[in-house]
Design a protein around this motif. Sequence first.
Motif, PDB file in Angstrom:
ATOM      1  N   UNK A   1      17.981  72.858-102.473  1.00  0.00           N
ATOM      2  CA  UNK A   1      16.686  72.446-101.945  1.00  0.00           C
ATOM      3  C   UNK A   1      16.601  72.747-100.451  1.00  0.00           C
ATOM      4  N   UNK A   2      15.641  73.601-100.067  1.00  0.00           N
ATOM      5  CA  UNK A   2      15.449  73.925 -98.663  1.00  0.00           C
ATOM      6  C   UNK A   2      14.744  72.783 -97.949  1.00  0.00           C
ATOM      7  N   UNK A   3      15.037  72.610 -96.676  1.00  0.00           N
ATOM      8  CA  UNK A   3      14.260  71.675 -95.881  1.00  0.00           C
ATOM      9  C   UNK A   3      12.867  72.260 -95.673  1.00  0.00           C
ATOM     10  N   UNK A   4      11.945  71.425 -95.252  1.00  0.00           N
ATOM     11  CA  UNK A   4      10.590  71.911 -95.005  1.00  0.00           C
ATOM     12  C   UNK A   4      10.593  73.030 -93.966  1.00  0.00           C
ATOM     13  N   UNK A   5      11.386  72.870 -92.933  1.00  0.00           N
ATOM     14  CA  UNK A   5      11.426  73.872 -91.868  1.00  0.00           C
ATOM     15  C   UNK A   5      11.990  75.188 -92.396  1.00  0.00           C
ATOM     16  N   UNK A   6      13.037  75.122 -93.206  1.00  0.00           N
ATOM     17  CA  UNK A   6      13.603  76.338 -93.807  1.00  0.00           C
ATOM     18  C   UNK A   6      12.597  76.997 -94.742  1.00  0.00           C
ATOM     19  N   UNK A   7      11.919  76.171 -95.548  1.00  0.00           N
ATOM     20  CA  UNK A   7      10.925  76.717 -96.480  1.00  0.00           C
ATOM     21  C   UNK A   7       9.794  77.399 -95.729  1.00  0.00           C
ATOM     22  N   UNK A   8       9.342  76.766 -94.657  1.00  0.00           N
ATOM     23  CA  UNK A   8       8.262  77.373 -93.874  1.00  0.00           C
ATOM     24  C   UNK A   8       8.701  78.677 -93.218  1.00  0.00           C
ATOM     25  N   UNK A   9       9.970  78.768 -92.844  1.00  0.00           N
ATOM     26  CA  UNK A   9      10.467  80.009 -92.260  1.00  0.00           C
ATOM     27  C   UNK A   9      10.429  81.133 -93.284  1.00  0.00           C
ATOM     28  N   UNK A  10      10.847  80.819 -94.522  1.00  0.00           N
ATOM     29  CA  UNK A  10      10.802  81.818 -95.592  1.00  0.00           C
ATOM     30  C   UNK A  10       9.365  82.260 -95.835  1.00  0.00           C
TER      31      UNK A  10
ATOM     32  N   UNK B   1      19.988  83.781 -97.125  1.00  0.00           N
ATOM     33  CA  UNK B   1      21.399  84.141 -97.180  1.00  0.00           C
ATOM     34  C   UNK B   1      22.250  83.033 -96.587  1.00  0.00           C
ATOM     35  N   UNK B   2      21.811  82.507 -95.450  1.00  0.00           N
ATOM     36  CA  UNK B   2      22.559  81.431 -94.794  1.00  0.00           C
ATOM     37  C   UNK B   2      22.566  80.170 -95.645  1.00  0.00           C
ATOM     38  N   UNK B   3      21.424  79.879 -96.263  1.00  0.00           N
ATOM     39  CA  UNK B   3      21.311  78.677 -97.092  1.00  0.00           C
ATOM     40  C   UNK B   3      22.202  78.781 -98.322  1.00  0.00           C
TER      41      UNK B   3
END
Length: 229
Positions: A15-24, A6-8
Amino acid sequence: MISVLKDIKKQGKVLLTEIEAKQVISDTGIKVVATRLAKTLKEAVAISREIGFPLVLKIASDIIHKTDAGGVKVGLKSIGEVKKAYADIMASVRQKYPQAKIEGVSVQTMAKPGIEIIIGMYKDDQFGPVIMFGLGGIFVEVLKDVSFRLIPIVKRDAEEMIKEIKGYALLNGYRGQEPASLPALVDVLLKVSTLVERTPEIKEIDLNPVFAYKDSAVAVDARIVLEEA
């Protein structure tokens, strides 16, 4: 929708950062290696002390091919090595990609070696979301040893996907190698399928590699692309 997405989306990012992708991915219950963002060298040093060694440093940016950019350093075993790796990464990336948007570096635990797996998802223009499974490394790059199913999948589909690849024997402990946990891999496939079902905003997922062990599986790297608004 998962809160981080939602924030993104509010930011208009695709494109999500690696850290954002890992959080998902972590929010689905899939294990991921501990990964934190350091915006400065001082933060990288502090996080390194907290996480413990050995470590991996990766550039946190919009650069897709981080290794080619000199943006990845592995096997770091001391604060001195972390400081040098941070400086080398920043210098290399700024030289090769001067227009890149750099957020810092991701500091992450270096996972113990396992059987490398790739699990992905893309949206086919005709059939919709498709999930992929295969052995990572040279097996996917050269041999294209992968299997596919339309999402959603059930347990039987996941089991069949795993058994269909030519390298299936490697997962069973070929020539004394430690076998991979097939139930753990089935679980990852099912959780990716569920994530895609519940989050149609996701256009692509790339978990590469996932390290498979005899009793578990952990995503070492993650990439997620969202549909354009």
